[in-house]
Design a protein around this motif. Structure first.
Motif, PDB file in Angstrom:
ATOM      1  N   ILE A 156       0.819  -1.215   0.000  1.00 42.28           N
ATOM      2  CA  ILE A 156       0.000   0.000   0.000  1.00 42.28           C
ATOM      3  C   ILE A 156       0.853   1.265   0.000  1.00 42.28           C
ATOM      4  CG2 ILE A 156      -1.921  -1.125   1.193  1.00 42.28           C
ATOM      5  CD1 ILE A 156      -0.947   0.371   3.756  1.00 42.28           C
ATOM      6  N   TRP A 157       2.177   1.113   0.234  1.00 41.89           N
ATOM      7  CA  TRP A 157       3.022   2.304   0.349  1.00 41.89           C
ATOM      8  C   TRP A 157       4.447   1.976  -0.075  1.00 41.89           C
ATOM      9  CZ3 TRP A 157       0.869   6.830   0.667  1.00 41.89           C
ATOM     10  CH2 TRP A 157       1.665   7.965   0.912  1.00 41.89           C
ATOM     11  N   SER A 206      -0.952  -1.711  -5.040  1.00 42.45           N
ATOM     12  CA  SER A 206      -2.236  -1.020  -5.011  1.00 42.45           C
ATOM     13  C   SER A 206      -2.168   0.367  -5.647  1.00 42.45           C
ATOM     14  CB  SER A 206      -2.722  -0.908  -3.566  1.00 42.45           C
ATOM     15  OG  SER A 206      -3.955  -0.233  -3.494  1.00 42.45           O
ATOM     16  N   SER A 207      -3.305   0.794  -6.169  1.00 44.01           N
ATOM     17  CA  SER A 207      -3.391   2.139  -6.760  1.00 44.01           C
ATOM     18  C   SER A 207      -3.559   3.213  -5.700  1.00 44.01           C
ATOM     19  CB  SER A 207      -4.579   2.197  -7.725  1.00 44.01           C
ATOM     20  OG  SER A 207      -5.794   1.934  -7.035  1.00 44.01           O
ATOM     21  N   PRO A 211       0.141   5.647  -5.237  1.00 40.67           N
ATOM     22  CA  PRO A 211      -0.227   5.327  -6.621  1.00 40.67           C
ATOM     23  C   PRO A 211       0.871   4.567  -7.357  1.00 40.67           C
ATOM     24  CG  PRO A 211       0.492   7.602  -6.490  1.00 40.67           C
ATOM     25  CD  PRO A 211       0.529   7.074  -5.081  1.00 40.67           C
ATOM     26  N   PHE A 212       0.981   3.283  -7.088  1.00 43.10           N
ATOM     27  CA  PHE A 212       1.995   2.472  -7.767  1.00 43.10           C
ATOM     28  C   PHE A 212       1.759   2.476  -9.274  1.00 43.10           C
ATOM     29  CE2 PHE A 212       2.468   0.623  -3.495  1.00 43.10           C
ATOM     30  CZ  PHE A 212       3.845   0.545  -3.410  1.00 43.10           C
ATOM     31  N   ASP A 233      -6.517  -2.342  -8.511  1.00 44.47           N
ATOM     32  CA  ASP A 233      -7.368  -1.229  -8.108  1.00 44.47           C
ATOM     33  C   ASP A 233      -7.576  -1.281  -6.594  1.00 44.47           C
ATOM     34  OD1 ASP A 233      -9.379   0.600  -7.589  1.00 44.47           O
ATOM     35  OD2 ASP A 233     -10.594   0.041  -9.332  1.00 44.47           O
ATOM     36  N   GLY A 234      -6.920  -0.394  -5.879  1.00 42.02           N
ATOM     37  CA  GLY A 234      -6.994  -0.403  -4.428  1.00 42.02           C
ATOM     38  C   GLY A 234      -8.385  -0.166  -3.889  1.00 42.02           C
ATOM     39  N   GLU A 235      -9.207   0.577  -4.617  1.00 38.52           N
ATOM     40  CA  GLU A 235     -10.565   0.834  -4.152  1.00 38.52           C
ATOM     41  C   GLU A 235     -11.363  -0.457  -4.042  1.00 38.52           C
ATOM     42  OE1 GLU A 235     -12.280   3.687  -6.782  1.00 38.52           O
ATOM     43  OE2 GLU A 235     -11.022   5.341  -6.072  1.00 38.52           O
ATOM     44  N   MET A 236     -11.104  -1.392  -4.949  1.00 36.29           N
ATOM     45  CA  MET A 236     -11.836  -2.651  -4.923  1.00 36.29           C
ATOM     46  C   MET A 236     -11.455  -3.509  -3.716  1.00 36.29           C
ATOM     47  SD  MET A 236     -14.030  -2.649  -7.296  1.00 36.29           S
ATOM     48  CE  MET A 236     -14.427  -1.943  -8.907  1.00 36.29           C
TER      49      MET A 236
END
Length: 258
Positions: A156-157, A206-207, A211-212, A233-236
């Protein structure tokens, strides 16, 4: 006025039908839109990007972790919706001294369904919430993961690299895809070193919140030649409101690529 118990176990006194709702949680903002609360929602954060017309038109009350209390005061909310993880405890406690604050705590799909049900109750949209819950449960029931149990990492980062532990919503989503989180012995969002990813068969970048991009895949692939690395898509994986209705189809599409 009625007293409801939020997901933190706190009693919150609320009007029968709130007329000015401020959402401090992006995924819940989208949920409120799905529940057709356009007239009632008066304030959102700068990260509440869905739906786009709300993002453009609604009053923004700062970021999820940098709330502008002066803006909220102008809106005179009779309901503020916050989240244990996404908002700062001290800021939420300060707001709760002046307004009814409903705090959510979502760590898995069951928590999310409970949250949707409760928000339906406190906003007088029970029938819409019940229908949405039924649709989400049906969509996840159709998700075929074929018990893949693929050893997976999820980032995530960057700088430092951070991943997800077993007590997170993302971890629950990974499991529903049949992915085995290699960091399930950890909690929350630990920082890790690249060498710890070597055991991954699959690495998901993840996006959001970082924002990878493809260049980050190339960078990591040089160090992890035997690991398949893809952008997701990180939102999913992390949004636990009405976006859950679309997550299983996205997961199915992702699994078909593997």
């Amino acid at each position: 006025m009625s007293v409801y118990i939020d997901q933190m176990g706190r009693p919150v006194e609320l009007p029968a039908s709130p007329r000015s709702i401020v959402s401090l949680v992006p995924s819940i903002t989208e949920l409120l839109y799905t529940l057709q609360l356009d007239d009632q929602v008066t304030g959102i954060t700068k990260f509440c990007i869905h739906p786009n017309n709300w993002f453009r038109e609604k009053t923004r009350v700062g970021g999820t972790k940098a709330i502008k209390t002066s803006v909220i005061q102008e809106l005179r909310p009779d309901l503020i919706i916050a989240n244990k993880e996404e908002n700062v405890k001290e800021q939420v406690e300060e707001l709760a001294q002046h307004y009814p604050v409903w705090v959510t705590d979502v760590n898995n799909l069951a928590d999310a369904m409970e949250m949707i049900e409760q928000i339906g109750a406190i906003t007088s949209t029970q029938s819409r919430a019940t229908r949405l819950i039924s649709q989400i449960n049906a969509a996840f029931s159709d998700l075929q993961n074929k018990n893949r149990d693929v050893k997976t990492g999820y980032l995530i980062w960057r700088n430092p690299y951070m991943t997800i532990g077993s007590d997170t919503f993302i971890h629950d989503m990974l499991g529903r895809c049949g992915f085995k989180n290699i960091f399930d012995h950890t909690t929350r969002y630990p920082a890790i070193d690249t060498w710890q990813l070597a055991q991954c068969d699959l690495l998901l970048l993840s996006s959001e919140p970082y924002p990878f991009q493809q260049k980050h895949i190339d960078e990591l692939q040089a160090e992890l030649p035997n690991t398949r690395i893809i952008l997701v898509d990180g939102e999913m994986f992390s949004w636990y409101g009405s976006r859950l209705l679309h997550a299983p189809a996205y997961f199915t599409s992702l699994l078909q690529q593997l």
